[in-house]
Design an enzyme around this catalytic site. Structure first.
Site, mmCIF file in Angstrom:
data_model
loop_
_atom_site.group_PDB
_atom_site.id
_atom_site.type_symbol
_atom_site.label_atom_id
_atom_site.label_comp_id
_atom_site.label_asym_id
_atom_site.label_seq_id
_atom_site.Cartn_x
_atom_site.Cartn_y
_atom_site.Cartn_z
ATOM 1 N N LEU A 134 -13.163 11.269 38.957
ATOM 2 C CA LEU A 134 -13.699 11.862 37.735
ATOM 3 C C LEU A 134 -12.554 12.189 36.792
ATOM 4 C CD1 LEU A 134 -16.231 14.426 39.318
ATOM 5 C CD2 LEU A 134 -16.806 12.244 38.241
ATOM 6 N N ASP A 135 -12.854 12.220 35.492
ATOM 7 C CA ASP A 135 -11.879 12.700 34.517
ATOM 8 C C ASP A 135 -11.482 14.131 34.859
ATOM 9 O OD1 ASP A 135 -12.133 10.327 33.138
ATOM 10 O OD2 ASP A 135 -13.444 11.149 31.582
ATOM 11 N N ARG A 136 -10.311 14.519 34.448
ATOM 12 C CA ARG A 136 -9.788 15.848 34.780
ATOM 13 C C ARG A 136 -10.760 16.961 34.387
ATOM 14 N NH1 ARG A 136 -7.115 19.848 32.057
ATOM 15 N NH2 ARG A 136 -5.672 21.134 33.300
ATOM 16 N N ASP A 137 -11.362 16.860 33.205
ATOM 17 C CA ASP A 137 -12.209 17.939 32.701
ATOM 18 C C ASP A 137 -13.685 17.767 33.048
ATOM 19 O OD1 ASP A 137 -9.911 19.008 31.696
ATOM 20 O OD2 ASP A 137 -10.304 18.456 29.616
ATOM 21 N N THR A 138 -14.002 16.754 33.831
ATOM 22 C CA THR A 138 -15.375 16.562 34.309
ATOM 23 C C THR A 138 -15.495 17.177 35.696
ATOM 24 O OG1 THR A 138 -15.650 14.511 33.048
ATOM 25 C CG2 THR A 138 -17.139 14.858 34.902
#
Length: 309
Positions: A133-137
């Site tokens: 996942l993306d860092r902020d997801t």
């Protein structure tokens, strides 16, 4: 790692073909042969051209795995959602990267999982990332505990048998512009002005996102999503291209005081367990920051499946 099967057909079979039926690839058989693994038939070491007869017991010991040195074990607060001898599904919080990179070399989910495997005295301490996942997801991430399981789940990723379901909060009321259920089929490419940004545009790779509008509130829409391709920032780019960027997404939309990251959460993961021959579905609870935005925007899951979270 040990696997054992019994050959039950009346007609004979070459051992190599029997192992291929159980999804051991040519490269895995090569590793077993040259990197410390063993194949036994009825307790005796055997070559892959051996002939099997009914009721033969085939035992396979995978070659030991060497953990990569650049993934440094780090103690982290790891929330395990599903675990057995082959698979590990964890709940990733926002603001934690999936994998080490120059700007975040240590405190990533891969680092935390490696320390967890060490603490569990796992047979293999190599980190196999299946989904990221993306860092902020926030939400569900899947790992495997050995290379054989990883290869089988990679095939499920390619065939779409492994399914991830996301929920997101898009800005604005999408009912005014788009149907309740549809597919976003728009190509994505790297932006010319900033290397981190992706855009919809001619010359991009085909990108397909399926969505359902689940609820509508104060200038916001709760959506359920499935990725049918896996482009970088795909959901965020697609919704920005619809002029309904995700709330809190300051790269593709507008920052939000209540949510300092995009309102995107991987809430469900389904895969076929190849060693138990069954489907497994796991879910993740919504994190507090996501729920706070839902409350602020007067959004609630409708009665039905999503209400089970």
């Amino acid at each position: 790692m040990k696997f054992e099967w019994q050959y039950q057909d009346a007609e004979g079979c070459v051992l190599r073909n029997f192992l291929r039926r159980h999804k051991l690839s040519r490269s895995q058989l090569t590793k077993i042969k040259f990197a410390g693994g063993t194949i036994l038939v009825n307790g005796q070491e055997a070559h892959t051209n051996a002939q099997l007869v009914q009721n033969d017991v085939v035992t396979v010991y995978l070659a030991p795995e060497v953990a990569v040195e650049h993934v440094i074990p780090v103690k982290g607060d790891l929330k395990v959602v599903f675990e057995d001898d082959h698979f590990l599904v964890v709940d990733k919080p926002a603001f934690v990267a999936s994998l080490p990179a120059p700007n975040h070399p240590h405190n990533t989910m891969a680092n935390f999982v490696k320390q967890y495997l060490i603490d569990q005295n796992a047979e293999s301490q190599a980190v196999h990332v299946v989904t990221r996942l993306d860092r902020d997801t926030s939400g569900l991430m899947m790992f495997t505990k050995h290379g054989f399981a990883h290869s089988l789940l990679d095939k499920q990723l390619q065939s779409k048998e492994l399914q991830k379901t996301y929920v997101a909060i898009a800005s604005g009321d999408m009912r005014l512009d788009y149907p309740q259920h549809a597919w976003i089929d728009r190509p994505i490419k790297r932006s010319d002005d900033f290397y981190m940004r992706r855009v919809v545009g001619v010359g991009g790779k085909r990108s397909l996102t399926e969505y359902w509008q689940e609820a509508h509130g104060t200038d916001a829409t709760l959506v359920k999503l499935k990725l049918l391709t896996g482009r970088t920032h795909q959901i965020r780019v697609h919704f920005a291209s619809l002029r309904h960027p995700l709330i809190g997404d300051n790269l593709y939309g507008v920052a939000d005081d209540l949510l300092p990251r995009q309102a995107l959460h991987c809430r469900e993961l389904t895969f076929y367990h190849p060693f138990e021959e069954r489907y497994v579905t796991v879910q993740s609870e919504l994190p507090a920051d996501f729920q706070a935005v839902m409350n602020q925007r007067h959004l609630a899951f409708p009665a039905g499946e999503l209400n089970k979270i």
